[in-house]
Design a protein around this motif. Structure first.
Motif, PDB file in Angstrom:
ATOM      1  N   ARG A   1       0.836  -1.205   0.000  1.00  0.00           N
ATOM      2  CA  ARG A   1       0.000   0.000   0.000  1.00  0.00           C
ATOM      3  C   ARG A   1       0.872   1.258   0.000  1.00  0.00           C
ATOM      4  O   ARG A   1       0.573   2.227  -0.706  1.00  0.00           O
ATOM      5  CB  ARG A   1      -0.915  -0.017   1.239  1.00  0.00           C
TER       6      ARG A   1
ATOM      7  N   ASP B   1       2.173   1.869  -3.478  1.00  0.00           N
ATOM      8  CA  ASP B   1       1.140   2.466  -4.326  1.00  0.00           C
ATOM      9  C   ASP B   1       0.985   3.961  -4.041  1.00  0.00           C
ATOM     10  O   ASP B   1       0.880   4.776  -4.961  1.00  0.00           O
ATOM     11  CB  ASP B   1      -0.197   1.763  -4.107  1.00  0.00           C
TER      12      ASP B   1
ATOM     13  N   SER C   1      -2.084  11.955  -0.581  1.00  0.00           N
ATOM     14  CA  SER C   1      -1.507  10.608  -0.661  1.00  0.00           C
ATOM     15  C   SER C   1      -0.257  10.493   0.202  1.00  0.00           C
ATOM     16  O   SER C   1      -0.001   9.439   0.799  1.00  0.00           O
ATOM     17  CB  SER C   1      -1.186  10.245  -2.116  1.00  0.00           C
TER      18      SER C   1
ATOM     19  N   GLN D   1       0.260   4.986   7.045  1.00  0.00           N
ATOM     20  CA  GLN D   1       0.507   3.573   6.781  1.00  0.00           C
ATOM     21  C   GLN D   1       1.857   3.114   7.318  1.00  0.00           C
ATOM     22  O   GLN D   1       2.012   1.961   7.733  1.00  0.00           O
ATOM     23  CB  GLN D   1       0.423   3.298   5.277  1.00  0.00           C
TER      24      GLN D   1
END
Length: 202
Positions: free
Chosen positions: A55, A58, A92, A99
């Motif tokens: 993730r 990405d 993002s 994350q």
């Protein structure tokens, strides 16, 4: 000011983190299984860490693409579109930041699960490698923060057209790139420790 250097560094770091963390778990599974097996907890933690790292890859690649789009839009004189891309890149990047904290939890679980390894020297080398990986993740957290500052300063530069603001954005970009260099240095250290772990298994 060209921001392509910042884009490239960001993209490379994202790919690097994903490959190292996923390979890290696979490596320990293969090697440790040959030397006596690993616990179910270890396997689960590795799987979760691999998912989170994918993730992050990405998100960082998405951020890279948006920063590149900012660069093209700015040169094309489309300030409003450039600012839109900056907002998307910032969003993002912020998610990647969150994350990475999640990934830290899984790496800590990996460390805790290593108690199943029989040989104390082998276990010690594994702990050492994971500790280095945690340091790398900490440096990546700092990188996302510095990239966020750069995006903020770049947005102000595009909005105002000020030469002084552009100089500040340049400095912010330099700080982010220096952090990227630090991460690459830790990566090299990590590779050395993984080689030592491999030698201990032989």
């Amino acid at each position: 000011m060209s921001i392509l250097g910042g884009k490239t560094a960001k993209k490379n770091i994202g790919i690097f983190l994903g490959i190292v963390i996923v390979a890290f778990g696979i490596y320990f599974i293969v090697r440790a299984t040959r030397s006596g097996g690993v616990s179910a907890e270890f396997l689960e933690a590795r799987k979760e860490a691999a998912g989170v790292s994918a993730r992050i890859v990405d998100l960082t690649n998405y951020t890279s693409d948006k920063i590149r789009a900012v660069n093209y839009s700015e040169f094309a004189g489309d300030a409003e579109r450039a600012l839109t891309f900056i907002r998307e890149a910032n969003a993002s990047n912020q998610e990647a930041y969150a994350q990475v904290f999640e990934l830290t939890k899984h790496l800590q679980r990996l460390a805790e699960s290593l108690s199943s390894m029989g040989a104390s020297e082998l276990r010690g080398r594994a702990y050492d490698a994971i500790s280095t990986e945690l340091s790398l993740v900490s440096e990546f957290i700092l990188y996302t923060q510095k990239l966020n500052i750069f995006l903020e300063k770049l947005g102000k530069t595009i909005a105002t057209g000020s030469v002084a603001d552009r100089a500040v954005a340049d400095m912010a970009l330099q700080a982010a790139n220096e952090q990227a260099t630090r991460i690459n240095e830790i990566n090299q250290e990590f590779n050395v420790k993984m080689q030592a772990f491999d030698q201990a298994l032989q």
